[in-house]
Design a protein around this motif. Structure first.
Motif, mmCIF file in Angstrom:
data_model
loop_
_atom_site.group_PDB
_atom_site.id
_atom_site.type_symbol
_atom_site.label_atom_id
_atom_site.label_comp_id
_atom_site.label_asym_id
_atom_site.label_seq_id
_atom_site.Cartn_x
_atom_site.Cartn_y
_atom_site.Cartn_z
ATOM 1 N N MET A 1 1.286 -1.193 0.033
ATOM 2 C CA MET A 1 -0.254 -0.190 0.022
ATOM 3 C C MET A 1 1.192 1.322 0.479
ATOM 4 N N SER A 2 0.162 2.417 -0.628
ATOM 5 C CA SER A 2 1.042 3.764 -0.870
ATOM 6 C C SER A 2 -0.225 4.618 -1.147
ATOM 7 N N GLN A 3 0.650 5.406 -0.262
ATOM 8 C CA GLN A 3 -0.591 6.916 -0.649
ATOM 9 C C GLN A 3 0.430 7.196 -2.498
ATOM 10 N N VAL A 4 -0.586 7.610 -3.107
ATOM 11 C CA VAL A 4 -0.170 8.353 -4.060
ATOM 12 C C VAL A 4 -0.873 9.525 -4.461
ATOM 13 N N SER A 5 -1.932 10.221 -3.832
ATOM 14 C CA SER A 5 -2.188 11.115 -3.508
ATOM 15 C C SER A 5 -2.895 11.086 -2.475
ATOM 16 N N PRO A 6 -3.350 13.059 -1.939
ATOM 17 C CA PRO A 6 -3.840 13.104 -0.735
ATOM 18 C C PRO A 6 -5.128 12.234 -0.586
ATOM 19 N N ILE A 7 -6.013 12.022 -2.048
ATOM 20 C CA ILE A 7 -7.057 11.204 -1.511
ATOM 21 C C ILE A 7 -7.082 9.507 -1.940
ATOM 22 N N LEU A 8 -5.399 9.935 -3.054
ATOM 23 C CA LEU A 8 -5.528 8.340 -3.151
ATOM 24 C C LEU A 8 -4.716 7.392 -2.746
ATOM 25 N N ARG A 9 -5.052 5.797 -2.233
ATOM 26 C CA ARG A 9 -4.009 4.972 -1.963
ATOM 27 C C ARG A 9 -3.719 3.908 -3.252
ATOM 28 N N ARG A 10 -2.709 3.087 -2.875
ATOM 29 C CA ARG A 10 -2.715 2.299 -4.540
ATOM 30 C C ARG A 10 -2.696 1.127 -3.114
ATOM 31 N N GLY A 36 -6.789 8.365 -15.097
ATOM 32 C CA GLY A 36 -5.284 8.291 -14.887
ATOM 33 C C GLY A 36 -4.459 9.303 -14.137
ATOM 34 N N ASP A 37 -6.092 10.432 -13.853
ATOM 35 C CA ASP A 37 -5.375 11.407 -12.749
ATOM 36 C C ASP A 37 -5.536 11.223 -11.391
ATOM 37 N N ILE A 38 -4.526 10.982 -10.960
ATOM 38 C CA ILE A 38 -4.935 10.560 -9.339
ATOM 39 C C ILE A 38 -5.081 11.574 -8.292
ATOM 40 N N ASN A 39 -5.502 12.753 -8.779
ATOM 41 C CA ASN A 39 -5.557 14.357 -8.654
ATOM 42 C C ASN A 39 -7.022 14.897 -8.133
ATOM 43 N N ALA A 40 -7.949 13.880 -9.710
ATOM 44 C CA ALA A 40 -8.636 14.367 -10.207
ATOM 45 C C ALA A 40 -9.363 13.065 -10.624
ATOM 46 N N PRO A 41 -9.617 12.446 -10.148
ATOM 47 C CA PRO A 41 -10.130 10.849 -10.469
ATOM 48 C C PRO A 41 -11.359 10.419 -11.745
ATOM 49 N N THR A 42 -10.910 9.789 -12.626
ATOM 50 C CA THR A 42 -12.786 9.703 -12.803
ATOM 51 C C THR A 42 -12.190 8.221 -12.947
ATOM 52 N N PHE A 43 -13.610 7.668 -12.560
ATOM 53 C CA PHE A 43 -13.908 5.980 -13.134
ATOM 54 C C PHE A 43 -14.990 5.971 -14.098
ATOM 55 N N GLU A 44 -14.966 5.152 -14.559
ATOM 56 C CA GLU A 44 -16.198 4.479 -15.241
ATOM 57 C C GLU A 44 -16.389 3.383 -15.145
ATOM 58 N N PRO A 45 -17.310 2.118 -15.272
ATOM 59 C CA PRO A 45 -18.440 3.221 -14.763
ATOM 60 C C PRO A 45 -18.762 3.363 -13.243
ATOM 61 N N SER A 46 -19.794 3.112 -12.858
ATOM 62 C CA SER A 46 -19.963 3.648 -10.890
ATOM 63 C C SER A 46 -19.858 2.402 -10.343
ATOM 64 N N PHE A 47 -19.423 2.155 -9.007
ATOM 65 C CA PHE A 47 -19.060 1.343 -8.075
ATOM 66 C C PHE A 47 -20.358 1.022 -7.310
ATOM 67 N N LEU A 48 -20.250 -0.317 -7.065
ATOM 68 C CA LEU A 48 -21.473 -0.916 -6.421
ATOM 69 C C LEU A 48 -20.391 -1.092 -5.330
ATOM 70 N N GLN A 49 -19.986 -0.690 -3.494
ATOM 71 C CA GLN A 49 -19.792 -1.501 -3.189
ATOM 72 C C GLN A 49 -21.027 -1.618 -1.936
ATOM 73 N N THR A 50 -20.494 -3.186 -1.752
ATOM 74 C CA THR A 50 -21.121 -3.813 -0.643
ATOM 75 C C THR A 50 -19.805 -3.504 0.683
ATOM 76 N N PHE A 51 -20.524 -3.932 1.999
ATOM 77 C CA PHE A 51 -19.902 -3.894 2.910
ATOM 78 C C PHE A 51 -20.846 -4.320 4.231
ATOM 79 N N GLY A 52 -20.152 -4.632 5.729
ATOM 80 C CA GLY A 52 -20.862 -5.172 6.853
ATOM 81 C C GLY A 52 -20.401 -6.703 7.401
ATOM 82 N N GLU A 53 -21.346 -6.978 7.930
ATOM 83 C CA GLU A 53 -21.315 -7.877 8.477
ATOM 84 C C GLU A 53 -22.649 -9.212 7.206
#
Ligand SMILES: [Zn+2]
Length: 104
Positions: A1-10, A36-53
């Motif tokens: 893990m490494s910090q690549v910008s204030p808002i992203l870790r790799r 490719g912009d680690i300071n103003a990232p755009t990703f497509e398509p959307s993210f659907l994150q599921t988490f919890g117990e």
């Protein structure tokens, strides 16, 4: 893990960002289209994150677009919000301690 910008870790095969709605780090897997912009990232398509117990059924889902350093929440996210917020920096206290992955 490494910090690549204030808002992203790799991590291995993915980036991570801090989600202020869930107060968790969310993964951004390779394979999404990334500008490719680690300071103003755009990703497509959307993210659907599921988490919890999963064992107790207390699973939440967080659904959003990430565009130009903005998180655009979708209505089916667990907080039923659909606002757009600027991506916050990864909290200071997580910058050193967060990281289950040490391969890199
Ligand atoms: Zn979230």
């Amino acid at each position: 893990m490494s910090q690549v910008s204030p808002i992203l870790r790799r991590g291995t095969g993915r980036y991570f960002h801090w989600c202020p709605a869930c107060e968790e780090m969310h993964p951004l897997p390779d394979g999404w289209r990334f500008n490719g912009d680690i300071n103003a990232p755009t990703f497509e398509p959307s993210f659907l994150q599921t988490f919890g117990e999963k064992t107790t059924g207390a699973v939440r889902q967080c659904h959003y677009f990430m565009r130009s350093r903005q998180i655009q929440f979708c209505f089916d996210t667990w907080q039923k919000r659909r606002d757009t917020i600027a991506m916050p920096p990864i909290p200071e206290h997580l910058r050193d301690t967060f990281g289950h992955e040490t391969q890199d």
